[in-house]
Design a protein around this motif. Sequence first.
Motif, PDB file in Angstrom:
ATOM      1  N   CYS A 354       0.840  -1.198   0.000  1.00 18.94           N
ATOM      2  CA  CYS A 354       0.000   0.000   0.000  1.00 18.94           C
ATOM      3  C   CYS A 354       0.880   1.256   0.000  1.00 18.94           C
ATOM      4  CB  CYS A 354      -0.880  -0.027   1.249  1.00 18.94           C
ATOM      5  SG  CYS A 354      -2.027   1.343   1.407  1.00 18.94           S
ATOM      6  N   ILE A 355       0.309   2.353  -0.431  1.00 23.21           N
ATOM      7  CA  ILE A 355       0.935   3.675  -0.321  1.00 23.21           C
ATOM      8  C   ILE A 355       0.093   4.483   0.654  1.00 23.21           C
ATOM      9  CG2 ILE A 355       1.578   5.801  -1.523  1.00 23.21           C
ATOM     10  CD1 ILE A 355       1.617   4.056  -4.122  1.00 23.21           C
ATOM     11  N   VAL A 356       0.723   5.014   1.691  1.00 25.25           N
ATOM     12  CA  VAL A 356       0.032   5.850   2.665  1.00 25.25           C
ATOM     13  C   VAL A 356       0.508   7.285   2.488  1.00 25.25           C
ATOM     14  CG1 VAL A 356      -0.398   6.310   5.112  1.00 25.25           C
ATOM     15  CG2 VAL A 356      -0.146   3.954   4.308  1.00 25.25           C
ATOM     16  N   MET A 357      -0.432   8.205   2.257  1.00 23.14           N
ATOM     17  CA  MET A 357      -0.114   9.624   2.230  1.00 23.14           C
ATOM     18  C   MET A 357      -0.695  10.258   3.483  1.00 23.14           C
ATOM     19  SD  MET A 357       1.135  12.413   1.146  1.00 23.14           S
ATOM     20  CE  MET A 357       0.900  14.048   1.829  1.00 23.14           C
ATOM     21  N   GLU A 358       0.159  10.827   4.308  1.00 23.45           N
ATOM     22  CA  GLU A 358      -0.292  11.398   5.573  1.00 23.45           C
ATOM     23  C   GLU A 358      -0.221  12.918   5.552  1.00 23.45           C
ATOM     24  OE1 GLU A 358       1.250  12.621   9.714  1.00 23.45           O
ATOM     25  OE2 GLU A 358       2.153  10.724   9.092  1.00 23.45           O
ATOM     26  N   ASP A 359      -1.378  13.544   5.652  1.00 24.58           N
ATOM     27  CA  ASP A 359      -1.494  14.989   5.866  1.00 24.58           C
ATOM     28  C   ASP A 359      -2.405  15.190   7.081  1.00 24.58           C
ATOM     29  OD1 ASP A 359      -1.122  17.716   5.378  1.00 24.58           O
ATOM     30  OD2 ASP A 359      -2.819  17.844   4.007  1.00 24.58           O
ATOM     31  N   ALA A 360      -2.151  14.355   8.105  1.00 20.07           N
ATOM     32  CA  ALA A 360      -3.054  14.305   9.250  1.00 20.07           C
ATOM     33  C   ALA A 360      -2.714  15.333  10.321  1.00 20.07           C
ATOM     34  CB  ALA A 360      -3.042  12.902   9.857  1.00 20.07           C
ATOM     35  N   VAL A 361      -1.611  16.011  10.175  1.00 16.77           N
ATOM     36  CA  VAL A 361      -1.181  17.093  11.073  1.00 16.77           C
ATOM     37  C   VAL A 361      -1.115  16.562  12.506  1.00 16.77           C
ATOM     38  CG1 VAL A 361      -1.427  19.550  11.586  1.00 16.77           C
ATOM     39  CG2 VAL A 361      -2.313  18.663   9.435  1.00 16.77           C
ATOM     40  N   THR A 362      -2.005  16.977  13.415  1.00 19.34           N
ATOM     41  CA  THR A 362      -1.919  16.518  14.807  1.00 19.34           C
ATOM     42  C   THR A 362      -2.267  15.045  14.949  1.00 19.34           C
ATOM     43  OG1 THR A 362      -4.151  17.372  15.117  1.00 19.34           O
ATOM     44  CG2 THR A 362      -2.351  18.772  15.825  1.00 19.34           C
ATOM     45  N   SER A 363      -3.218  14.544  14.179  1.00 21.15           N
ATOM     46  CA  SER A 363      -3.671  13.149  14.347  1.00 21.15           C
ATOM     47  C   SER A 363      -2.660  12.140  13.829  1.00 21.15           C
ATOM     48  CB  SER A 363      -5.012  12.951  13.623  1.00 21.15           C
ATOM     49  OG  SER A 363      -6.006  13.792  14.166  1.00 21.15           O
ATOM     50  N   GLY A 364      -1.670  12.570  13.067  1.00 18.48           N
ATOM     51  CA  GLY A 364      -0.730  11.631  12.475  1.00 18.48           C
ATOM     52  C   GLY A 364       0.576  11.487  13.200  1.00 18.48           C
ATOM     53  N   ARG A 365       0.782  12.251  14.281  1.00 16.61           N
ATOM     54  CA  ARG A 365       2.111  12.281  14.892  1.00 16.61           C
ATOM     55  C   ARG A 365       2.515  10.956  15.518  1.00 16.61           C
ATOM     56  NH1 ARG A 365       1.999  18.164  17.943  1.00 16.61           N
ATOM     57  NH2 ARG A 365       1.652  19.425  16.082  1.00 16.61           N
ATOM     58  N   GLY A 366       1.565  10.198  16.036  1.00 21.01           N
ATOM     59  CA  GLY A 366       1.917   8.974  16.741  1.00 21.01           C
ATOM     60  C   GLY A 366       1.688   7.714  15.953  1.00 21.01           C
ATOM     61  N   LEU A 367       1.647   7.788  14.622  1.00 20.00           N
ATOM     62  CA  LEU A 367       1.252   6.628  13.825  1.00 20.00           C
ATOM     63  C   LEU A 367       2.406   5.720  13.424  1.00 20.00           C
ATOM     64  CD1 LEU A 367      -1.488   8.139  11.469  1.00 20.00           C
ATOM     65  CD2 LEU A 367      -1.784   6.756  13.533  1.00 20.00           C
ATOM     66  N   PHE A 368       3.656   6.161  13.594  1.00 23.21           N
ATOM     67  CA  PHE A 368       4.757   5.313  13.149  1.00 23.21           C
ATOM     68  C   PHE A 368       4.895   4.059  14.016  1.00 23.21           C
ATOM     69  CE2 PHE A 368       8.147   7.089  10.119  1.00 23.21           C
ATOM     70  CZ  PHE A 368       7.178   7.510   9.236  1.00 23.21           C
ATOM     71  N   THR A 369       4.911   4.219  15.336  1.00 27.22           N
ATOM     72  CA  THR A 369       5.136   3.064  16.209  1.00 27.22           C
ATOM     73  C   THR A 369       4.080   1.978  16.030  1.00 27.22           C
ATOM     74  OG1 THR A 369       6.320   4.406  17.818  1.00 27.22           O
ATOM     75  CG2 THR A 369       5.417   2.325  18.600  1.00 27.22           C
ATOM     76  N   PRO A 370       2.770   2.305  16.035  1.00 24.83           N
ATOM     77  CA  PRO A 370       1.798   1.220  15.879  1.00 24.83           C
ATOM     78  C   PRO A 370       1.800   0.557  14.511  1.00 24.83           C
ATOM     79  CG  PRO A 370       0.677   3.329  16.192  1.00 24.83           C
ATOM     80  CD  PRO A 370       2.137   3.577  16.342  1.00 24.83           C
ATOM     81  N   THR A 371       2.419   1.179  13.510  1.00 19.79           N
ATOM     82  CA  THR A 371       2.415   0.589  12.164  1.00 19.79           C
ATOM     83  C   THR A 371       3.742  -0.055  11.793  1.00 19.79           C
ATOM     84  OG1 THR A 371       2.889   2.792  11.245  1.00 19.79           O
ATOM     85  CG2 THR A 371       0.588   2.076  11.270  1.00 19.79           C
ATOM     86  N   PHE A 372       4.644  -0.238  12.753  1.00 19.05           N
ATOM     87  CA  PHE A 372       5.899  -0.930  12.460  1.00 19.05           C
ATOM     88  C   PHE A 372       5.649  -2.333  11.897  1.00 19.05           C
ATOM     89  CE2 PHE A 372       8.473   1.606  15.817  1.00 19.05           C
ATOM     90  CZ  PHE A 372       8.812   2.548  14.861  1.00 19.05           C
ATOM     91  N   GLN A 373       4.573  -2.984  12.363  1.00 14.84           N
ATOM     92  CA  GLN A 373       4.311  -4.350  11.919  1.00 14.84           C
ATOM     93  C   GLN A 373       3.128  -4.441  10.968  1.00 14.84           C
ATOM     94  OE1 GLN A 373       5.346  -7.624  14.648  1.00 14.84           O
ATOM     95  NE2 GLN A 373       5.083  -6.127  16.282  1.00 14.84           N
TER      96      GLN A 373
END
Length: 513
Positions: A354-373
């Motif tokens: 998949c390709i994820v484009m993030e322009d979530a501003v405040t809501s996107g700041r913590g998304l890296f850790t939960p998506t490692f897997q």
Amino acid sequence: MNGAEALVRTLVDADVTTCFANPGTSEMHFVSALDRVPGMRCVLGLAETVVTGCADGYGRMMGRPAATLLHCGPGLANGLANLHNAKRAYTPVVNIVGDHATYHVTYDTPLTSDVESLARPMSQWVRLSRHARDVADDAAQAVQAARSTPGGVATLILPADTAWTDSDGPRKPLAVSPRPRPGSQHVDQAARALRADGPAMILLGTSGLTEAAQLAAWRVARATGAALRTTTFVARMPRGRGRPPIDRLPYAVDQALELLAPVRTLILAGAPAPAAFFAYPDKPSRLYADGTSVIPLAGVEEDAEAALIALAETLRAPRQVDFDLPAPETGMPSGPYTPAAFGQVLARLLPQDCIVMEDAVTSGRGLFTPTFQAAAHDWLQNTGGAIGGGIPTATGAAVACPDRPVVCLQADGAGMYSLQGLWTQARERLNVVTVVFANRAYAILQGELRAVGAAPGPASDVLFTLNAPPLDWVHLARGMGVPAERADTMEGLAGALSKALHAQGPYLIELLC
């Protein structure tokens, strides 16, 4: 053959085969040439900011430029915000701007403007073609400039008479030099520093974000104990299962200062030295501590991947390394929205490649850790801070990669800058799922108000909230031809996202936050 046809043939010969456009009168001969020259796909955007954002997403995924077609100075001005984002992502873009005929400018009619001055701040190369015989040469040089390291926006301004006047014909593509490798002295300096005592960190950006670069950096970090981070905003980063679990440098100044405070050696691999996004009263702009040794392993224009691989070999770092990730959680989160719960839903449902484009501003700041897997994917971000890049960048990425699903994570306030991109998704039948974080506020500004030490009040409540009247993204999307639904729980989101990812064509989910 007129200048416009010579231009199109030159672009196609240079493998510029997609044009995102919102043309006007001055560009009619270019449009006519598109009818006569095979090989160029034309994609209409209903606003110039959509056109330039699409070109950004396309260029990031393809590694080569699309063309834009914009109408005079005001059309260019409407597209400048996403050209700014493209510039900050080092995205190759051939930006074509029509203008008045050369002899007509003197009459100072309503659309007359200084197009070159408008283009220059967002472009690494600008040229005004003055004769039809120059257009093909200028076009070949524009493609070369856009593709030259580290990549960027090349703007070619085409007066109407240079388009309709006879030309000598197309030009062959010009050679582009490969990304230069840093000198061995930088690798040796970094190796010596990493062998010495003291906390170290490797910061990855641009070409240091490739899968091979990340793996080499991970090898180095495991062999030396160095910390490993990416820049706060990434133009394109392969992530997910089988890739190193590398987090970003925090956006919030206090968090970044705390993270970097113990670091005594900072190695930059395709990244600039870290600085705060904004200035704040009584806080430093530079994020690393006094006395930190900053080592430029590779600049943004250099081959950071090759430098990291060389560094790993110099340090004799083990080739086989594990990622020490805990077993993935099972089950699906329930209840109301939280950033962590959303990240878990996303991690479970993202499809492979998949390709994820993030322009979530405040809501996107913590998304890296939960998506490692999560399943292996590419992650794109708004790199320049000009909000509203999400929907059009996702659209351009889907045009570039029609066989890959695209998920756009879009803040609601930012999305209003370029929601016309949904219409292009519907027209082109692109597989883009847009999740809109509907907190009905400019939440980033509410946070920034506190960060600068200012007190909230009636004015900030009026200026930062979007709830009177509330935006209705379901109706907005349907009005653009995109099916949509609303979710207010994690169960509802999971059901809607699963359905959307298995549908054909675009889909939008408004997530109440």
